[in-house]
Design a protein around this motif. Structure first.
Motif, PDB file in Angstrom:
ATOM      1  N   SER A  28       0.837  -1.204   0.000  1.00  0.00           N
ATOM      2  CA  SER A  28       0.000   0.000   0.000  1.00  0.00           C
ATOM      3  C   SER A  28       0.873   1.255   0.000  1.00  0.00           C
ATOM      4  CB  SER A  28      -0.921   0.006   1.223  1.00  0.00           C
ATOM      5  OG  SER A  28      -1.757  -1.132   1.233  1.00  0.00           O
ATOM      6  N   VAL A  29       1.947   1.200   0.802  1.00  0.00           N
ATOM      7  CA  VAL A  29       2.866   2.348   0.829  1.00  0.00           C
ATOM      8  C   VAL A  29       3.516   2.545  -0.534  1.00  0.00           C
ATOM      9  CG1 VAL A  29       5.017   3.209   1.827  1.00  0.00           C
ATOM     10  CG2 VAL A  29       3.290   2.158   3.299  1.00  0.00           C
ATOM     11  N   VAL A  31       2.330   1.667  -3.479  1.00  0.00           N
ATOM     12  CA  VAL A  31       1.336   2.191  -4.433  1.00  0.00           C
ATOM     13  C   VAL A  31       1.113   3.679  -4.200  1.00  0.00           C
ATOM     14  CG1 VAL A  31      -1.100   2.093  -5.087  1.00  0.00           C
ATOM     15  CG2 VAL A  31       0.184  -0.025  -4.768  1.00  0.00           C
ATOM     16  N   LEU A  32       0.978   4.071  -2.937  1.00  0.00           N
ATOM     17  CA  LEU A  32       0.793   5.493  -2.638  1.00  0.00           C
ATOM     18  C   LEU A  32       2.011   6.306  -3.076  1.00  0.00           C
ATOM     19  CD1 LEU A  32      -0.866   5.292   0.901  1.00  0.00           C
ATOM     20  CD2 LEU A  32      -1.974   5.832  -1.282  1.00  0.00           C
ATOM     21  N   PHE A  33       3.196   5.743  -2.831  1.00  0.00           N
ATOM     22  CA  PHE A  33       4.413   6.448  -3.248  1.00  0.00           C
ATOM     23  C   PHE A  33       4.455   6.603  -4.768  1.00  0.00           C
ATOM     24  CE2 PHE A  33       8.740   5.964  -4.907  1.00  0.00           C
ATOM     25  CZ  PHE A  33       9.315   7.135  -4.439  1.00  0.00           C
ATOM     26  N   LEU A  35       1.914   6.615  -6.835  1.00  0.00           N
ATOM     27  CA  LEU A  35       0.897   7.599  -7.250  1.00  0.00           C
ATOM     28  C   LEU A  35       1.365   9.017  -6.971  1.00  0.00           C
ATOM     29  CD1 LEU A  35      -2.368   5.820  -6.048  1.00  0.00           C
ATOM     30  CD2 LEU A  35      -1.536   6.053  -8.392  1.00  0.00           C
ATOM     31  N   PHE A  36       1.929   9.235  -5.788  1.00  0.00           N
ATOM     32  CA  PHE A  36       2.403  10.577  -5.436  1.00  0.00           C
ATOM     33  C   PHE A  36       3.563  10.995  -6.331  1.00  0.00           C
ATOM     34  CE2 PHE A  36       5.215  13.338  -2.929  1.00  0.00           C
ATOM     35  CZ  PHE A  36       4.355  14.386  -2.685  1.00  0.00           C
ATOM     36  N   SER A  37       4.509  10.044  -6.545  1.00  0.00           N
ATOM     37  CA  SER A  37       5.658  10.365  -7.391  1.00  0.00           C
ATOM     38  C   SER A  37       5.223  10.699  -8.813  1.00  0.00           C
ATOM     39  CB  SER A  37       6.628   9.189  -7.395  1.00  0.00           C
ATOM     40  OG  SER A  37       7.695   9.418  -8.286  1.00  0.00           O
ATOM     41  N   TYR A  39       2.274  11.754  -9.734  1.00  0.00           N
ATOM     42  CA  TYR A  39       1.546  13.042  -9.713  1.00  0.00           C
ATOM     43  C   TYR A  39       2.520  14.215  -9.691  1.00  0.00           C
ATOM     44  CZ  TYR A  39      -1.018  16.976  -7.762  1.00  0.00           C
ATOM     45  OH  TYR A  39      -1.545  18.221  -7.533  1.00  0.00           O
TER      46      TYR A  39
END
Length: 440
Positions: A28-29, A31-33, A35-37, A39
């Motif tokens: 999950s971390v 995937v979030l990273f 997505l943030f990267s 973006y």
């Protein structure tokens, strides 16, 4: 690193649970990273593209006229030197293309049909393979044209895959290390509970309530072990009491059985036990067709002796006679006291009538040995009647009756002798003259 703890069943369970939980969390971390990267990368790309388009628009505001298009082309070529710029289009204020440039063909003839909607402020649109930035070309407050720049998204995709691969490698390494360290730590924390479970299993299998758990350093788990040990101590005491009570009960039952089945004076089996044992003896003799004998031994003139010397002397006479008769009999024989002055001897597997005669003679002689009673030397005699099964009866009642007839005949013959019942005529075998001795 020590891996012995992994052999524990609980460790495998914890390892599986920890692996699942940490994998979900780190994935999950990741995937979030990603997505943030992604973006932030596309946000920076939007800002960079808008900046380039605005700079080009500011330089082109005086070069959109026909005479200045040559200079505009130089500016466009300069802006297109960036590796990610795919194409640049210049439109008039109505959205009609005036200049068209792309990285592959450079300047090409604009397509008059490729008209766009005029815009009054800079804007961007993201496509699958490129980012389009459209900015107006201003002359003061008047819009005199538009610049549209297309840049490649290859840098975004490269960054995404690079971050993904690196993230996966980091995830695998960190997951393995975290799961191992976390499981090892959990096993260390749970070691007292594991020890308690091991001791409890040993107690359940061996029923040894003396086992105890060592107190761990942890206050909470130490308290648990102390309570467990207290319970085990109570159970040990309770079990000891139960065993002691059961032992006392068995002893009481044995004493009661002795009282119910044995004579209190001579400690010999009584009449009740005699009948039960005789039933089994008769059944075995009939079934196996092996000769068994029954002897009734009656102390002659016992009532007179009892009256003359007292009941204590009578008890001494009976206990002495019981011991003498037991010494004569075989280990397989059983002597019972069936009446006040009468004994009965059950003789299984006697072998022959002759052996019964020999034992009868020995019984008479054993009783006849002198006895000191109240300082006086007495010679006690006995009458013995013997019958054999199945020779003299296959049914217990008849067997008893024939033995009693033999005893009566012995007493009728003058006592201090023995008789054996003979079948089928009912004649009795007389004792030898040596056995007919008078009372001294």
């Amino acid at each position: 690193m020590q891996t012995a703890f992994l052999r524990l069943p609980l460790a495998k369970k914890l390892l599986h649970d920890n692996l699942t939980a940490i994998t979900i969390v780190l994935s999950s971390v990741l995937v979030l990273f990603l997505l943030f990267s992604t973006y932030m990368t596309q946000k920076n790309l939007r800002a960079e593209t808008l900046y380039k388009a605005n700079v080009l628009a500011a330089n082109l505001d005086d070069n959109l006229s026909i005479e200045y298009q040559k200079q505009a082309r130089k500016l466009i070529l300069n802006a297109g030197t960036a590796s990610n710029v795919l194409s640049i289009y210049v439109f008039d204020n109505k959205g009609v293309p005036q200049i068209s440039w792309n990285r592959m063909s450079h300047f090409v003839r604009p397509d008059p049909a490729a008209i766009i909607t005029p815009v009054s402020h800079a804007q961007t649109s993201l496509q699958s393979s490129y980012l389009a930035a459209t900015v107006p070309v201003m002359d003061g407050a008047e819009i005199i044209g538009m610049i549209q720049m297309h840049v490649s998204l290859e840098s975004i995709y490269k960054d995404f895959w690079l971050h993904l691969v690196m993230g996966l490698l980091l995830l695998i390494v960190s997951t393995v290390a975290s799961v191992y360290l976390l499981t090892e730590r959990q096993i260390q924390r749970l070691a007292p509970i594991i020890e308690l479970s091991r001791v409890a299993e040993q107690v359940a299998n061996s029923e040894d309530y003396t086992l105890r758990v060592q107190h761990p350093e942890s206050k909470q788990l130490g308290s648990l072990s102390q309570h467990f040990n207290k319970i085990m101590a109570h159970i040990e005491v309770w079990e000891s009491d139960i065993q002691s009570e059961a032992h006392q009960r068995r002893e009481a039952e044995q004493r009661l059985s002795i009282l119910e089945n044995h004579d209190s004076l001579t400690k010999l089996p009584n009449r009740h036990f005699f009948h039960r044992l005789l039933t089994n003896c008769v059944e075995d003799a009939v079934e196996s067709n092996q000769l068994a004998a029954l002897a009734f031994i009656d102390i002659d003139h016992f009532k007179a002796l009892n009256d003359a010397y007292g009941y204590d002397a009578g008890d001494l006479i009976m206990t002495t006679m019981a011991n003498r008769l037991c010494n004569v009999l075989r280990n397989t024989d059983t002597l019972c006291r069936v009446d006040g002055d009468e004994f009965a001897a059950i003789l299984p597997n006697i072998g022959s009538v002759e052996m019964a005669q020999i034992l009868s003679e020995r019984l008479v002689q054993a009783v006849r040995e002198p006895l000191i009673v109240r300082g006086k030397k007495l010679v006690i005699t006995a009458s013995v009647g013997v019958a054999c099964c199945p020779l003299h009866g296959k049914e217990q009642r008849l067997f008893l009756h024939n033995t009693d007839l033999a005893l009566k005949e012995a007493k009728f013959s003058g006592t201090n002798t023995w008789r054996i019942f003979t079948a089928p005529t009912g004649n009795l075998v007389p004792a030898t003259p040596a056995t007919r001795l008078a009372v001294q």
